[in-house]
Scaffold this motif. Sequence first.
Motif, PDB file in Angstrom:
ATOM      1  N   LEU A  18      64.963  50.409  30.484  1.00  0.00           N
ATOM      2  CA  LEU A  18      64.223  49.086  29.873  1.00  0.00           C
ATOM      3  C   LEU A  18      62.925  49.492  28.804  1.00  0.00           C
ATOM      4  O   LEU A  18      62.877  48.336  27.878  1.00  0.00           O
ATOM      5  N   PHE A  19      62.750  51.088  28.795  1.00  0.00           N
ATOM      6  CA  PHE A  19      62.034  51.201  27.912  1.00  0.00           C
ATOM      7  C   PHE A  19      62.417  51.741  26.465  1.00  0.00           C
ATOM      8  O   PHE A  19      61.456  52.507  25.631  1.00  0.00           O
ATOM      9  N   GLY A  20      63.657  52.555  26.999  1.00  0.00           N
ATOM     10  CA  GLY A  20      64.321  53.339  25.706  1.00  0.00           C
ATOM     11  C   GLY A  20      63.680  55.034  25.700  1.00  0.00           C
ATOM     12  O   GLY A  20      64.179  55.458  24.656  1.00  0.00           O
ATOM     13  N   SER A  21      62.728  55.084  26.950  1.00  0.00           N
ATOM     14  CA  SER A  21      62.627  56.529  26.489  1.00  0.00           C
ATOM     15  C   SER A  21      61.938  57.071  27.732  1.00  0.00           C
ATOM     16  O   SER A  21      61.213  56.803  28.784  1.00  0.00           O
ATOM     17  N   GLY A  22      62.162  58.590  27.575  1.00  0.00           N
ATOM     18  CA  GLY A  22      60.949  58.618  28.754  1.00  0.00           C
ATOM     19  C   GLY A  22      61.913  59.461  29.969  1.00  0.00           C
ATOM     20  O   GLY A  22      62.012  60.244  31.357  1.00  0.00           O
ATOM     21  N   GLY A  23      63.297  59.571  29.718  1.00  0.00           N
ATOM     22  CA  GLY A  23      64.307  59.878  30.459  1.00  0.00           C
ATOM     23  C   GLY A  23      64.332  61.290  30.818  1.00  0.00           C
ATOM     24  O   GLY A  23      64.403  61.597  32.244  1.00  0.00           O
ATOM     25  N   SER A  24      63.994  61.956  29.973  1.00  0.00           N
ATOM     26  CA  SER A  24      64.313  63.695  29.920  1.00  0.00           C
ATOM     27  C   SER A  24      62.823  63.709  31.097  1.00  0.00           C
ATOM     28  O   SER A  24      63.131  64.760  31.596  1.00  0.00           O
ATOM     29  N   ILE A  25      61.596  63.241  30.734  1.00  0.00           N
ATOM     30  CA  ILE A  25      60.402  63.206  31.202  1.00  0.00           C
ATOM     31  C   ILE A  25      60.789  63.783  33.244  1.00  0.00           C
ATOM     32  O   ILE A  25      59.880  63.678  33.742  1.00  0.00           O
ATOM     33  N   LEU A  26      61.437  62.404  33.180  1.00  0.00           N
ATOM     34  CA  LEU A  26      61.924  61.537  35.012  1.00  0.00           C
ATOM     35  C   LEU A  26      62.563  61.969  34.988  1.00  0.00           C
ATOM     36  O   LEU A  26      63.272  63.363  36.918  1.00  0.00           O
ATOM     37  N   ALA A  27      64.073  62.991  34.297  1.00  0.00           N
ATOM     38  CA  ALA A  27      65.531  63.590  34.904  1.00  0.00           C
ATOM     39  C   ALA A  27      64.902  65.267  35.021  1.00  0.00           C
ATOM     40  O   ALA A  27      65.858  65.095  36.400  1.00  0.00           O
ATOM     41  N   VAL A  28      64.303  66.091  34.442  1.00  0.00           N
ATOM     42  CA  VAL A  28      63.978  67.391  34.950  1.00  0.00           C
ATOM     43  C   VAL A  28      63.646  67.754  36.142  1.00  0.00           C
ATOM     44  O   VAL A  28      63.941  68.402  36.779  1.00  0.00           O
ATOM     45  N   PRO A  29      62.673  66.482  36.703  1.00  0.00           N
ATOM     46  CA  PRO A  29      62.175  67.065  37.866  1.00  0.00           C
ATOM     47  C   PRO A  29      62.800  66.668  38.477  1.00  0.00           C
ATOM     48  O   PRO A  29      63.270  67.609  39.923  1.00  0.00           O
ATOM     49  N   VAL A  30      63.529  66.009  38.884  1.00  0.00           N
ATOM     50  CA  VAL A  30      64.122  64.759  39.763  1.00  0.00           C
ATOM     51  C   VAL A  30      65.593  66.211  39.822  1.00  0.00           C
ATOM     52  O   VAL A  30      65.552  66.517  41.046  1.00  0.00           O
ATOM     53  N   LEU A  31      66.202  66.935  38.661  1.00  0.00           N
ATOM     54  CA  LEU A  31      67.088  67.640  38.346  1.00  0.00           C
ATOM     55  C   LEU A  31      66.884  69.242  39.545  1.00  0.00           C
ATOM     56  O   LEU A  31      67.367  69.416  39.969  1.00  0.00           O
ATOM     57  N   VAL A  32      65.488  69.544  39.301  1.00  0.00           N
ATOM     58  CA  VAL A  32      64.619  70.646  39.572  1.00  0.00           C
ATOM     59  C   VAL A  32      64.573  70.418  41.661  1.00  0.00           C
ATOM     60  O   VAL A  32      65.145  70.716  41.706  1.00  0.00           O
ATOM     61  N   TYR A  33      63.662  69.312  41.362  1.00  0.00           N
ATOM     62  CA  TYR A  33      63.084  69.254  43.121  1.00  0.00           C
ATOM     63  C   TYR A  33      64.284  68.763  44.237  1.00  0.00           C
ATOM     64  O   TYR A  33      63.860  69.021  45.097  1.00  0.00           O
ATOM     65  N   LEU A  34      64.759  67.821  43.712  1.00  0.00           N
ATOM     66  CA  LEU A  34      65.936  67.072  43.900  1.00  0.00           C
ATOM     67  C   LEU A  34      67.116  67.572  44.249  1.00  0.00           C
ATOM     68  O   LEU A  34      67.878  67.696  45.455  1.00  0.00           O
ATOM     69  N   ALA A  35      67.543  68.401  42.872  1.00  0.00           N
ATOM     70  CA  ALA A  35      69.050  68.632  43.058  1.00  0.00           C
ATOM     71  C   ALA A  35      69.403  69.728  43.327  1.00  0.00           C
ATOM     72  O   ALA A  35      70.318  70.311  43.544  1.00  0.00           O
ATOM     73  N   GLY A  36      68.469  70.721  42.860  1.00  0.00           N
ATOM     74  CA  GLY A  36      67.919  72.044  43.306  1.00  0.00           C
ATOM     75  C   GLY A  36      68.670  72.712  41.512  1.00  0.00           C
ATOM     76  O   GLY A  36      69.160  73.667  42.217  1.00  0.00           O
ATOM     77  N   VAL A  37      68.763  72.022  40.525  1.00  0.00           N
ATOM     78  CA  VAL A  37      69.137  72.326  39.434  1.00  0.00           C
ATOM     79  C   VAL A  37      68.104  73.598  38.952  1.00  0.00           C
ATOM     80  O   VAL A  37      66.893  73.776  38.808  1.00  0.00           O
ATOM     81  N   PRO A  38      68.526  75.118  38.376  1.00  0.00           N
ATOM     82  CA  PRO A  38      67.694  75.748  37.437  1.00  0.00           C
ATOM     83  C   PRO A  38      66.847  75.189  36.831  1.00  0.00           C
ATOM     84  O   PRO A  38      67.573  74.563  36.052  1.00  0.00           O
ATOM     85  N   ALA A  39      65.593  75.052  36.284  1.00  0.00           N
ATOM     86  CA  ALA A  39      64.452  74.098  35.000  1.00  0.00           C
ATOM     87  C   ALA A  39      65.775  74.968  33.956  1.00  0.00           C
ATOM     88  O   ALA A  39      65.189  73.597  33.117  1.00  0.00           O
ATOM     89  N   LYS A  40      66.160  76.181  33.564  1.00  0.00           N
ATOM     90  CA  LYS A  40      67.010  75.598  32.285  1.00  0.00           C
ATOM     91  C   LYS A  40      67.684  75.021  31.848  1.00  0.00           C
ATOM     92  O   LYS A  40      68.023  74.154  31.218  1.00  0.00           O
TER      93      LYS A  40
END
Length: 93
Positions: A18-40
């Motif tokens: 919808l907005f054409g941007s913002g995916g990374s700033i949203l994806a990283v916290p989801v991957l880290v806090y919900l999926a348990g993926v290490p930050a790097k």
Amino acid sequence: MFVVTLTAAALIGVTLGLFGSGGSILAVPVLVYLAGVPAKQAIAMSLLVVAVTSAVSAIGHARAGRVRWRTGLVFGAGGVAGGVPAGAPFLRL
């Protein structure tokens, strides 16, 4: 937890579309806090998703003749020239 992570990923995809941007700033916290993926790894994964999305979008625009290759190369070269030295202190080679 898998369903929650998958739902969050779908919402990120809709937001990115919808907005054409913002995916990374949203994806990283989801991957880290919900999926348990290490930050790097989460950062690298989100960059891969954005790169693939950009490439797929660019193909359609290029076929329609709406890509200014010279301008893109100039801006890309400038970004690399500024980004590599700025990121060098954080790299462990």
